[in-house]
Design a protein around this motif. Structure first.
Motif, PDB file in Angstrom:
ATOM      1  N   PHE A  60       0.836  -1.201   0.000  1.00 45.92           N
ATOM      2  CA  PHE A  60       0.000   0.000   0.000  1.00 45.92           C
ATOM      3  C   PHE A  60       0.874   1.255   0.000  1.00 45.92           C
ATOM      4  O   PHE A  60       0.648   2.190  -0.777  1.00 45.92           O
ATOM      5  N   LEU A  61       1.878   1.280   0.885  1.00 44.53           N
ATOM      6  CA  LEU A  61       2.711   2.487   1.010  1.00 44.53           C
ATOM      7  C   LEU A  61       3.413   2.815  -0.310  1.00 44.53           C
ATOM      8  O   LEU A  61       3.527   3.990  -0.678  1.00 44.53           O
ATOM      9  N   ASP A  62       3.835   1.790  -1.031  1.00 41.58           N
ATOM     10  CA  ASP A  62       4.500   2.035  -2.326  1.00 41.58           C
ATOM     11  C   ASP A  62       3.551   2.782  -3.269  1.00 41.58           C
ATOM     12  O   ASP A  62       3.949   3.731  -3.950  1.00 41.58           O
ATOM     13  N   ILE A  63       2.290   2.389  -3.275  1.00 45.20           N
ATOM     14  CA  ILE A  63       1.297   3.019  -4.157  1.00 45.20           C
ATOM     15  C   ILE A  63       0.950   4.425  -3.652  1.00 45.20           C
ATOM     16  O   ILE A  63       0.828   5.383  -4.422  1.00 45.20           O
ATOM     17  N   TYR A  64       0.837   4.537  -2.354  1.00 44.00           N
ATOM     18  CA  TYR A  64       0.487   5.822  -1.707  1.00 44.00           C
ATOM     19  C   TYR A  64       1.565   6.886  -1.987  1.00 44.00           C
ATOM     20  O   TYR A  64       1.259   8.021  -2.360  1.00 44.00           O
ATOM     21  N   TYR A  65       2.844   6.509  -1.853  1.00 41.88           N
ATOM     22  CA  TYR A  65       3.915   7.493  -2.113  1.00 41.88           C
ATOM     23  C   TYR A  65       3.999   7.815  -3.600  1.00 41.88           C
ATOM     24  O   TYR A  65       4.253   8.957  -3.973  1.00 41.88           O
ATOM     25  N   ARG A  66       3.739   6.825  -4.448  1.00 41.30           N
ATOM     26  CA  ARG A  66       3.740   7.086  -5.890  1.00 41.30           C
ATOM     27  C   ARG A  66       2.620   8.073  -6.223  1.00 41.30           C
ATOM     28  O   ARG A  66       2.801   8.993  -6.987  1.00 41.30           O
ATOM     29  N   GLY A  67       1.469   7.865  -5.607  1.00 41.48           N
ATOM     30  CA  GLY A  67       0.334   8.769  -5.835  1.00 41.48           C
ATOM     31  C   GLY A  67       0.643  10.188  -5.382  1.00 41.48           C
ATOM     32  O   GLY A  67       0.285  11.161  -6.055  1.00 41.48           O
ATOM     33  N   SER A  68       1.362  10.311  -4.278  1.00 40.50           N
ATOM     34  CA  SER A  68       1.653  11.636  -3.712  1.00 40.50           C
ATOM     35  C   SER A  68       2.522  12.493  -4.625  1.00 40.50           C
ATOM     36  O   SER A  68       2.594  13.706  -4.459  1.00 40.50           O
ATOM     37  N   ARG A  69       3.182  11.855  -5.588  1.00 38.43           N
ATOM     38  CA  ARG A  69       4.110  12.605  -6.458  1.00 38.43           C
ATOM     39  C   ARG A  69       3.414  13.609  -7.360  1.00 38.43           C
ATOM     40  O   ARG A  69       4.071  14.495  -7.910  1.00 38.43           O
ATOM     41  N   VAL A  70       2.113  13.490  -7.539  1.00 37.39           N
ATOM     42  CA  VAL A  70       1.421  14.477  -8.389  1.00 37.39           C
ATOM     43  C   VAL A  70       1.100  15.747  -7.609  1.00 37.39           C
ATOM     44  O   VAL A  70       0.621  16.735  -8.176  1.00 37.39           O
ATOM     45  N   LEU A  71       1.332  15.747  -6.308  1.00 37.05           N
ATOM     46  CA  LEU A  71       1.095  16.942  -5.479  1.00 37.05           C
ATOM     47  C   LEU A  71       2.355  17.796  -5.508  1.00 37.05           C
ATOM     48  O   LEU A  71       3.390  17.407  -4.960  1.00 37.05           O
ATOM     49  N   PRO A 102       5.388  15.574   5.356  1.00 41.52           N
ATOM     50  CA  PRO A 102       6.218  16.511   4.580  1.00 41.52           C
ATOM     51  C   PRO A 102       7.428  15.865   3.914  1.00 41.52           C
ATOM     52  O   PRO A 102       7.806  16.250   2.806  1.00 41.52           O
ATOM     53  N   GLN A 103       8.025  14.842   4.573  1.00 39.66           N
ATOM     54  CA  GLN A 103       9.229  14.244   3.973  1.00 39.66           C
ATOM     55  C   GLN A 103       8.942  13.567   2.635  1.00 39.66           C
ATOM     56  O   GLN A 103       9.833  13.446   1.808  1.00 39.66           O
ATOM     57  N   ALA A 104       7.671  13.149   2.427  1.00 43.91           N
ATOM     58  CA  ALA A 104       7.317  12.527   1.143  1.00 43.91           C
ATOM     59  C   ALA A 104       7.352  13.575   0.023  1.00 43.91           C
ATOM     60  O   ALA A 104       7.404  13.229  -1.159  1.00 43.91           O
ATOM     61  N   HIS A 105       7.306  14.842   0.401  1.00 49.04           N
ATOM     62  CA  HIS A 105       7.280  15.913  -0.593  1.00 49.04           C
ATOM     63  C   HIS A 105       8.622  16.642  -0.676  1.00 49.04           C
ATOM     64  O   HIS A 105       9.127  16.899  -1.762  1.00 49.04           O
ATOM     65  N   THR A 106       9.206  16.943   0.484  1.00 47.59           N
ATOM     66  CA  THR A 106      10.500  17.656   0.457  1.00 47.59           C
ATOM     67  C   THR A 106      11.573  16.774  -0.201  1.00 47.59           C
ATOM     68  O   THR A 106      12.464  17.282  -0.872  1.00 47.59           O
ATOM     69  N   SER A 107      11.436  15.446  -0.066  1.00 47.37           N
ATOM     70  CA  SER A 107      12.418  14.544  -0.681  1.00 47.37           C
ATOM     71  C   SER A 107      12.337  14.594  -2.207  1.00 47.37           C
ATOM     72  O   SER A 107      13.246  14.144  -2.900  1.00 47.37           O
ATOM     73  N   HIS A 111       8.875  22.353  -1.559  1.00 48.77           N
ATOM     74  CA  HIS A 111       9.229  23.023  -0.302  1.00 48.77           C
ATOM     75  C   HIS A 111       8.226  22.756   0.812  1.00 48.77           C
ATOM     76  O   HIS A 111       7.021  22.693   0.563  1.00 48.77           O
ATOM     77  N   PHE A 112       8.749  22.650   2.000  1.00 49.77           N
ATOM     78  CA  PHE A 112       7.924  22.450   3.193  1.00 49.77           C
ATOM     79  C   PHE A 112       6.820  23.520   3.266  1.00 49.77           C
ATOM     80  O   PHE A 112       5.651  23.213   3.515  1.00 49.77           O
ATOM     81  N   ASP A 113       7.188  24.774   3.013  1.00 53.96           N
ATOM     82  CA  ASP A 113       6.210  25.867   3.133  1.00 53.96           C
ATOM     83  C   ASP A 113       5.109  25.774   2.080  1.00 53.96           C
ATOM     84  O   ASP A 113       3.986  26.214   2.323  1.00 53.96           O
ATOM     85  N   THR A 114       5.411  25.229   0.927  1.00 52.25           N
ATOM     86  CA  THR A 114       4.406  25.053  -0.132  1.00 52.25           C
ATOM     87  C   THR A 114       3.336  24.074   0.358  1.00 52.25           C
ATOM     88  O   THR A 114       2.133  24.302   0.229  1.00 52.25           O
ATOM     89  N   VAL A 115       3.806  22.961   0.922  1.00 51.34           N
ATOM     90  CA  VAL A 115       2.901  21.921   1.419  1.00 51.34           C
ATOM     91  C   VAL A 115       2.046  22.497   2.549  1.00 51.34           C
ATOM     92  O   VAL A 115       0.805  22.420   2.538  1.00 51.34           O
ATOM     93  N   LEU A 116       2.733  23.090   3.515  1.00 48.13           N
ATOM     94  CA  LEU A 116       2.038  23.563   4.719  1.00 48.13           C
ATOM     95  C   LEU A 116       1.037  24.670   4.398  1.00 48.13           C
ATOM     96  O   LEU A 116      -0.092  24.655   4.901  1.00 48.13           O
TER      97      LEU A 116
END
Ligand code: ADE
Ligand code: ZN
Length: 342
Positions: A60-71, A102-107, A111-116
């Motif tokens: 599940f996590l593999d799919i979830y992190y892959r999905g998060s890449r469009v954000l 946030p680490q799924a995005h900053t990696s 930017h952290f501030d964009t997400v937040l």
């Protein structure tokens, strides 16, 4: 008992275990991939849904992190959060405590501030326009290195007005909570409230470590406690809240069928359990569906369902005044329907 779905749908309630990235619906995923020029191997909602196949937490996590890449952009995070809040309003959710990773995005260079900013602005609009109060919980990914978690904490320290608590999520097997003691000590010293996923995919000892070593205030999942009578007694005595996610547990194979879920046994042992949806876009059900599926499979009484809703406010990080306001809203609702609340 003849349980009416309307009883669940109309009940005022709080959701305390919800990953915002786990609310990314397939249609929104496709639209964001297009808008942000991200190549994905799917064309239709049906294609995406077909790919949502997982037999365990890691798959599940593999799919979830892959999905998060469009954000990518602030507005992506805003839209994601707003869509969830609109659903929450429709489900009579009056307060939410939501996770973000946030680490799924900053990696990936976001930017952290964009997400937040995107998330926080939607939550603030939710309070103004939908009357939904909220708290934001920043989760550390336990399968990344500690230095990256400390970096996320440093960034969170600049936004204490928007981030209330820190948590621990991602792969549990092989990553016991004790490893994060220094991180949680620092987070507490900085004034953050604390929670941790423990006993979802790991042993009861992870729940103990989260309590005794990290000093957390609420356990996310925690269903492994059912294997340890001594731990059950201790959790009941200390009134430790547990944010249980029944549909997630079935979909990830933590329990075979909803009828086998320990939720009812946990409730009847006097634990402060709540029901939550975890990653509803991936598991196929938002909060009311979780209440409904658990209640019908486990034959919960109206009084037990009412207890779950009451626990959700009680276990929240709300201040006393708002908690009292929501509890009396719930009591008025129950009173109107003359529910035995014992
Ligand atoms: N991140 C998103 N959903 C999760 C879950 N169910 N367990 C651990 N980490 C997660
Ligand atoms: Zn979770």
């Amino acid at each position: 008992m003849n349980l009416d779905r309307k009883f669940i749908d109309s009940l005022p309630k709080a959701e305390l275990h919800l990953h915002l990235e786990g609310t990314l619906e397939p249609a929104h995923f496709l639209a964001l991939a297009k808008r942000n020029n991200i190549e994905i191997p799917y064309r239709t909602v049906a294609d995406v849904k077909r790919a949502y196949r997982f037999g365990n937490l890691q798959e599940f996590l593999d799919i979830y992190y892959r999905g998060s890449r469009v954000l990518v952009q602030e507005r992506d995070f805003f839209e994601l959060t707003w869509a969830y809040l609109e659903r929450a309003r429709a489900e009579n959710i009056r307060h939410v405590e939501v996770f973000f990773d946030p680490q799924a995005h900053t990696s990936r260079g976001v930017h952290f501030d964009t997400v937040l900013s995107g998330i926080a602005e939607a939550l603030e609009k939710g309070a103004r326009e939908l009357g939904i109060s909220s708290r934001l919980i920043m989760c550390f990914l336990r399968d990344l290195n500690l230095a990256s978690a400390f970096e996320a904490l440093e960034q969170a320290c600049e936004h204490k007005d928007r981030i209330s608590a820190v948590g621990l999520d991602s792969a549990e097997a092989g990553y016991p909570p004790g490893k994060f003691k220094d991180l949680f000590d620092l987070a507490k010293a900085e004034g953050f409230r604390t929670v941790a996923h423990a006993g979802e995919d790991g042993p009861p000892s992870n729940i103990l470590e989260a309590i005794d070593i990290l000093g957390i205030e609420r356990i996310d999942h925690g269903i492994a406690c059912i294997e340890d009578d001594g731990l059950m007694t201790r959790l009941a005595e200390m009134k430790m809240p547990l944010t249980v996610c029944p549909l997630s547990n079935v979909k990830l194979g933590m329990v075979e069928r909803m009828q086998d879920h320990p939720l009812r046994a946990m409730l009847e042992s006097g634990l402060m359990v709540t029901v939550n949806s975890d990653d509803p876009a991936y598991f196929g059900g938002y909060l009311n569906e979780n209440y409904w599926l658990a209640a019908t499979a486990l034959n919960l009484s109206q009084a037990q369902i009412y207890r779950l809703a009451r626990n959700s406010f009680q276990a929240s990080f709300l201040d006393h005044a708002r908690k009292a306001e929501l509890l009396s809203e719930l009591d008025a609702h129950a009173g109107n329907r003359s529910i035995g609340t014992g």
